[in-house]
Design an enzyme around this catalytic site. Structure first.
Site, short mmCIF file in Angstrom:
data_model
loop_
_atom_site.label_atom_id
_atom_site.label_comp_id
_atom_site.label_asym_id
_atom_site.label_seq_id
_atom_site.Cartn_x
_atom_site.Cartn_y
_atom_site.Cartn_z
N ASP A 103 0.98 -1.33 0.02
CA ASP A 103 0.14 0.07 -0.01
C ASP A 103 0.99 1.16 -0.14
O ASP A 103 1.93 0.86 0.28
CB ASP A 103 -0.79 0.22 1.35
CG ASP A 103 -1.54 1.26 1.40
OD1 ASP A 103 -2.29 1.72 0.51
OD2 ASP A 103 -1.63 1.87 2.39
N ASP B 264 -0.30 4.98 0.82
CA ASP B 264 -0.46 6.21 1.74
C ASP B 264 -0.81 5.66 3.10
O ASP B 264 -1.30 4.71 3.41
CB ASP B 264 -1.90 6.68 1.43
CG ASP B 264 -1.65 7.50 0.26
OD1 ASP B 264 -0.92 8.19 -0.04
OD2 ASP B 264 -2.69 7.19 -0.72
N THR C 93 -2.90 0.43 -4.33
CA THR C 93 -3.23 1.70 -3.60
C THR C 93 -4.56 2.32 -4.35
O THR C 93 -4.94 2.02 -5.38
CB THR C 93 -2.48 2.47 -3.50
OG1 THR C 93 -2.48 3.90 -3.09
CG2 THR C 93 -1.64 3.02 -5.02
C1 XBP Z 1 -5.62 5.82 0.52
C2 XBP Z 1 -6.37 6.87 0.28
C3 XBP Z 1 -6.41 7.60 -0.88
C4 XBP Z 1 -5.82 9.03 -0.50
C5 XBP Z 1 -6.26 9.98 -1.57
O1 XBP Z 1 -5.97 4.72 0.88
O2 XBP Z 1 -7.51 6.83 0.94
O3 XBP Z 1 -7.64 8.04 -1.14
O4 XBP Z 1 -6.31 9.67 0.52
O5 XBP Z 1 -5.78 9.71 -3.01
P1 XBP Z 1 -5.02 3.47 0.76
P2 XBP Z 1 -6.75 10.32 -4.17
O6 XBP Z 1 -3.65 3.70 1.55
O7 XBP Z 1 -5.55 2.44 1.49
O8 XBP Z 1 -4.75 3.08 -0.63
O9 XBP Z 1 -7.22 11.65 -3.77
O10 XBP Z 1 -5.58 10.24 -5.23
O11 XBP Z 1 -7.84 9.52 -4.61
MG MG Z 2 -3.02 3.15 3.37
#
Ligand code: XBP
Ligand code: MG
Length: 253
Positions: free
Chosen positions: A10, A12, A123
């Site tokens: 992942d 973020d 992600t």
């Molecule tokens: C990550 C997210 C993403 C970012 C925003 O979740 O929730 O939506 O916060 O990205 P994870 P965008 O780590 O579970 O993948 O604005 O580019 O959609």
């Molecule tokens: Mg995450």
């Protein structure tokens, strides 16, 4: 148990703490530029993280926290436009190099590369954001280290749906038991587990109280020999940071 062939990360919260000082800030910049008085403070953003995906998060905000906003008739386009502007701000923030990788991430990736393991990303964030983070932390070449970068709207159902991990595995022609996932959140582990993957969690400020009962290992961070992890759940023997041997052990367990 099958041999471990691939690590699927992942982005973020797992590779870097991008949410509070990256995504949240970029959303607010986009709102301001659009003349909106919306302000997502740290606490509110924590609640908005219940929904993954930026466009989905904006809609959730309006449905739950700002119901008085009168939506324009071309609402989907309005959200898409706002989100595109947010992506631009986000990639600019990354280019400023303000958000480092979390402790141990670069070392573990390098260990995996030198042992010939395959790497992938799964992600919900937009592909440009992944490119911006990787190139500004690991260098321009690093994009090529990842055989598959599964991101954003490539699958319609975002995490907690398993689709993004299933898509990445299919691209690599791997079965779930041949890989392991790295996640940081409840939505993330719901997704990886539903795809059948062993999963190692590194928590962060926003996800520390999430339910990780399905996880195979829960750490506060991957850590380093001189920056040791705390183990919140799982067996690590006498190890003090997450190296590839420990990853393999968790995978086999
Ligand atoms: C990550 C997210 C993403 C970012 C925003 O979740 O929730 O939506 O916060 O990205 P994870 P965008 O780590 O579970 O993948 O604005 O580019 O959609
Ligand atoms: Mg995450």
């Amino acid at each position: 148990m099958a041999k471990l062939e691939a690590l699927i990360f992942d982005v973020d919260g797992t590779l870097a703490d991008t949410e509070r000082d990256g995504h949240r800030v970029a959303f607010n910049m986009a709102f301001k530029q659009a003349g909106l008085d919306w302000d997502w403070d740290e606490a509110l953003y924590g609640e908005l993280l219940a929904v993954t995906g930026g466009k989905e998060r904006i809609k959730y905000y309006l449905d739950k926290f700002n119901t008085r906003f009168s939506k324009p008739t071309n609402f989907d386009d309005f959200v898409k436009g706002l989100h595109a502007s947010k992506t631009l701000f986000y990639t600019q923030l990354m280019a400023e190099g303000r958000i480092p990788l979390r402790a141990g991430v670069e070392r573990l990736i390098n260990e995996a590369r030198s042992e010939g393991l395959r790497l992938a990303i799964a992600t919900t964030t937009t592909p440009e954001n992944v490119t911006a983070l990787l190139t500004n932390t690991l260098g321009a070449d690093s994009l090529g280290w990842f055989e598959v970068i599964a991101a954003g709207d490539i699958v319609p159902a975002k995490k907690p749906a398993p689709d993004i991990f299933i898509w990445a595995l299919a691209q690599m022609n791997l079965k779930p038991e041949q890989a392991i996932a790295f996640e940081d959140s409840r939505n993330g582990i719901l997704s990886s587990k539903a795809a059948g993957l062993k999963t190692i969690i590194t928590i962060n400020g926003y996800t520390a109280n999430d339910d990780f009962s399905q996880a195979d290992l829960v750490l506060d961070k991957m850590g380093e020999w001189n920056d040791i992890f705390s183990v919140l759940a799982g067996e690590v023997g006498n190890r003090t940071y997450l190296d590839l041997n420990l990853v393999k052990q968790i995978h086999q367990f």
